[in-house]
Design a protein around this motif. Structure first.
Motif, PDB file in Angstrom:
ATOM      1  N   ILE A  25       3.114  52.466  12.058  1.00  0.00           N
ATOM      2  CA  ILE A  25       2.058  52.140  12.620  1.00  0.00           C
ATOM      3  C   ILE A  25       2.577  50.995  13.796  1.00  0.00           C
ATOM      4  N   LEU A  70      -3.323  46.334  19.652  1.00  0.00           N
ATOM      5  CA  LEU A  70      -4.315  45.826  19.063  1.00  0.00           C
ATOM      6  C   LEU A  70      -5.326  45.708  19.110  1.00  0.00           C
ATOM      7  N   ALA A 110       1.272  41.629  12.679  1.00  0.00           N
ATOM      8  CA  ALA A 110       0.807  42.827  13.308  1.00  0.00           C
ATOM      9  C   ALA A 110       1.618  42.515  14.926  1.00  0.00           C
ATOM     10  N   ASP A 147      -4.235  51.276  19.976  1.00  0.00           N
ATOM     11  CA  ASP A 147      -3.072  52.109  18.948  1.00  0.00           C
ATOM     12  C   ASP A 147      -3.439  51.922  17.447  1.00  0.00           C
ATOM     13  N   CYS A 148      -4.683  51.096  17.590  1.00  0.00           N
ATOM     14  CA  CYS A 148      -4.531  50.464  15.778  1.00  0.00           C
ATOM     15  C   CYS A 148      -5.698  49.099  15.833  1.00  0.00           C
ATOM     16  N   LEU A 187     -10.982  53.318  19.209  1.00  0.00           N
ATOM     17  CA  LEU A 187      -8.786  54.499  19.070  1.00  0.00           C
ATOM     18  C   LEU A 187      -8.958  55.246  19.954  1.00  0.00           C
ATOM     19  N   GLY A 234      -5.163  57.788  15.807  1.00  0.00           N
ATOM     20  CA  GLY A 234      -4.997  56.020  16.148  1.00  0.00           C
ATOM     21  C   GLY A 234      -5.509  55.695  14.379  1.00  0.00           C
ATOM     22  N   HIS A 235      -4.633  54.203  14.431  1.00  0.00           N
ATOM     23  CA  HIS A 235      -4.944  53.760  13.207  1.00  0.00           C
ATOM     24  C   HIS A 235      -5.229  52.640  12.523  1.00  0.00           C
ATOM     25  N   ALA A 246      -5.679  51.561   4.831  1.00  0.00           N
ATOM     26  CA  ALA A 246      -5.178  52.091   5.840  1.00  0.00           C
ATOM     27  C   ALA A 246      -5.488  53.314   6.075  1.00  0.00           C
ATOM     28  N   HIS A 300      -6.247  56.640   9.418  1.00  0.00           N
ATOM     29  CA  HIS A 300      -5.369  57.650  11.178  1.00  0.00           C
ATOM     30  C   HIS A 300      -6.666  58.281  10.895  1.00  0.00           C
TER      31      HIS A 300
END
Length: 260
Positions: A53, A58, A73, A157-158, A186, A190-191, A255, A257
């Motif tokens: 990740i 973010l 992060a 991306d997250c 996202l 993406g997470h 968590a 994706h």
């Protein structure tokens, strides 16, 4: 007091400093430390240490003016875009980002992160990285088609969310609808990282009681899968805090994706 008479986070707003002092500080009477600080910090450190990740952007959807989750992060993303539902929360957060006098002291959270990552000598560097990455703080309204109008956000991306859905959703329909809007921000693949409180109906800030959306682990899992996510990890920790300030039964970390 019936839940329909409770105040609503993004409608009525709350004292953001009292929120931090009551639920995230290092004061002796802050009984939620294991659930609101240690649990997310340990799970984030473990998740990010896996190395899959990471990226350029973010987006952070979190309640109040909390930033402790961003210490992990900031090591893996160049830019952090922070979305807030109220002007007061934005002002509180910017006070810390700009290192102003009177800003909330997050040193205890930074130290917890540094200790978990076994990097105690990098404490000040941690705070500098968060401040450097989180330069974009934007007001949002999930009821708008473009929640950050007139600003158009780049695909992330997250996304990390700490109790934002818990505080803003009235019911299951709201949760599913807002989750879908978050998913739209996202990139494919993406997470999404969620922290929440299970079976909670209220929380207290000052003299005011606020509404919280009540849900369980099964609902959270189904909602994520229904929104097109694959769950990679899920941890639930039973409540340890003894307090009548809020009635949650457990805290949850997920968590996931987004399917490509």
């Amino acid at each position: 007091m019936a839940s329909c008479t409770h105040k609503i986070y993004h409608v009525h707003g709350f004292d953001s400093r009292q929120h931090l002092e009551r639920y995230f500080s290092d004061k002796p009477d802050m009984v939620f430390r294991d659930d609101t600080l240690i649990f997310p910090i340990e799970n984030l450190a473990k998740t990010f240490s896996l190395g899959h990740i990471r990226g350029d952007i973010l987006i952070d959807f979190s309640s109040g003016s909390v930033i402790h989750h961003l210490y992990a992060a900031c090591e893996f993303f160049k830019h952090i875009i922070v979305l807030k539902a109220s002007d007061q929360c934005i002002m509180e957060l910017k006070r810390w980002l700009d290192s102003r006098t009177g800003a909330f002291n997050w040193e205890h959270a930074a130290k917890l992160h540094a200790d978990v990552e076994k990097k105690s000598d990098q404490l000040q560097e941690k705070e500098g990285k968060v401040r450097s990455a989180a330069q974009h703080v934007v007001k949002c309204d999930l009821n708008k088609e473009n929640m950050t109008h007139p600003i158009v956000l780049p695909p992330a991306d997250c996304i990390i969310s700490v109790c934002f859905l818990d505080f803003t959703c009235k019911d299951q329909d709201d949760y599913i609808r807002y989750l879908s809007k978050i998913s739209e921000l996202l990139k494919p693949g993406g997470h999404l990282i969620l922290f929440g409180c299970l079976d909670m109906s209220y929380y207290v800030i000052g003299k005011d009681k606020f509404h919280a959306f009540t849900y369980d682990e099964e609902f959270a899992r189904k909602a994520l899968v229904g929104a097109g996510f694959v769950i990679d990890d899920c941890k639930v920790k039973k409540r340890t805090a003894v307090s009548d300030r809020t009635d949650y039964k457990a805290v949850i970390f997920i968590a996931a994706h987004k399917e490509k």
